[in-house]
Write a protein that holds these residues in place. Structure first.
Motif, PDB file in Angstrom:
ATOM      1  N   GLY A  90       0.819  -1.213   0.000  1.00 48.95           N
ATOM      2  CA  GLY A  90       0.000   0.000   0.000  1.00 48.95           C
ATOM      3  C   GLY A  90       0.847   1.255   0.000  1.00 48.95           C
ATOM      4  N   VAL A  91       1.897   1.260   0.807  1.00 48.54           N
ATOM      5  CA  VAL A  91       2.811   2.406   0.859  1.00 48.54           C
ATOM      6  C   VAL A  91       3.544   2.546  -0.473  1.00 48.54           C
ATOM      7  CG1 VAL A  91       4.938   3.287   1.934  1.00 48.54           C
ATOM      8  CG2 VAL A  91       3.075   2.407   3.365  1.00 48.54           C
ATOM      9  N   SER A 101       2.605   1.555  -3.464  1.00 48.09           N
ATOM     10  CA  SER A 101       1.728   1.995  -4.553  1.00 48.09           C
ATOM     11  C   SER A 101       1.243   3.433  -4.359  1.00 48.09           C
ATOM     12  CB  SER A 101       0.536   1.046  -4.715  1.00 48.09           C
ATOM     13  OG  SER A 101      -0.269   1.068  -3.560  1.00 48.09           O
ATOM     14  N   PHE A 102       1.240   3.922  -3.122  1.00 46.56           N
ATOM     15  CA  PHE A 102       0.781   5.283  -2.855  1.00 46.56           C
ATOM     16  C   PHE A 102       1.796   6.329  -3.301  1.00 46.56           C
ATOM     17  CE2 PHE A 102       0.397   9.071  -0.173  1.00 46.56           C
ATOM     18  CZ  PHE A 102      -0.934   9.410  -0.396  1.00 46.56           C
ATOM     19  N   TYR A 103       3.068   6.100  -3.027  1.00 47.73           N
ATOM     20  CA  TYR A 103       4.104   7.084  -3.339  1.00 47.73           C
ATOM     21  C   TYR A 103       4.702   6.835  -4.724  1.00 47.73           C
ATOM     22  CZ  TYR A 103       3.787   8.484   1.516  1.00 47.73           C
ATOM     23  OH  TYR A 103       3.333   8.939   2.725  1.00 47.73           O
ATOM     24  N   SER A 104       4.660   7.876  -5.557  1.00 42.77           N
ATOM     25  CA  SER A 104       5.065   7.725  -6.956  1.00 42.77           C
ATOM     26  C   SER A 104       6.561   7.475  -7.140  1.00 42.77           C
ATOM     27  CB  SER A 104       4.656   8.958  -7.757  1.00 42.77           C
ATOM     28  OG  SER A 104       5.324  10.105  -7.273  1.00 42.77           O
TER      29      SER A 104
END
Length: 166
Positions: free
Chosen positions: A63-64, A66-69
């Protein structure tokens, strides 16, 4: 000729990084950043290892990521090309520059060339609106870029890599 680091050696280095963050609140992001710097990207095996070693659910780790580009789960090229598609760059031809790069490199946005020389990304504003359209390659800013100049710009990065390795 320098010897390449094995995956086992890199995993051992990752274990040292994780150990240094033991008990530190909010350690996941710096561990992920260190792992990406070490491996060049974040393969599934590394994410699972981090999850297990840090006793964090795998879903939270992914999740982390995939959240940060800035995290990447696919191998990235030696040269990261970012095309600005902020308003000024878009209006002044940024979309044409992006299309020309996709055609020349044979990859979509988010892709990496087979030889791992280049990865292609887009950005929304690089703060150089008066110089639009802008393309960044690694930390180099190229201003007023025209599709007709891309071949010349890209070749300078390929040549600089070849000179280092010869």
């Amino acid at each position: 000729m320098c010897q390449e680091t094995t995956e086992a050696e890199m995993m051992q280095s990752l274990d040292h990084i994780i150990a240094n963050f033991e008990g530190v609140e909010g350690a996941l992001i710096p561990v992920l950043q260190s792992a990406q710097n070490l491996f060049g990207y974040l393969p599934e095996s590394v994410l699972k290892h981090i999850s297990t070693s840090m006793k964090i659910p795998y879903s939270e780790v992914t999740g982390v990521v995939s959240f940060y580009s800035w995290f990447s789960t696919i191998p990235r090229g030696r040269n990261i090309i970012r095309v600005c598609l902020g308003t000024a760059c878009y209006v002044r031809g940024g979309k044409d520059v992006l299309k020309a790069l996709q055609d020349q490199l044979g990859i979509p946005v988010g892709g990496t060339t087979e030889d791992r020389e280049f990865s292609l990304e887009v950005g929304r504003c690089f703060g150089a609106c008066g110089l639009a359209p802008v393309v960044m390659i690694n930390d180099d800013v190229h201003q007023r870029v025209k599709p007709s100049k891309l071949k010349e710009i890209l070749s300078s990065y390929k040549e600089s890599v070849e000179v280092v390795h010869s």
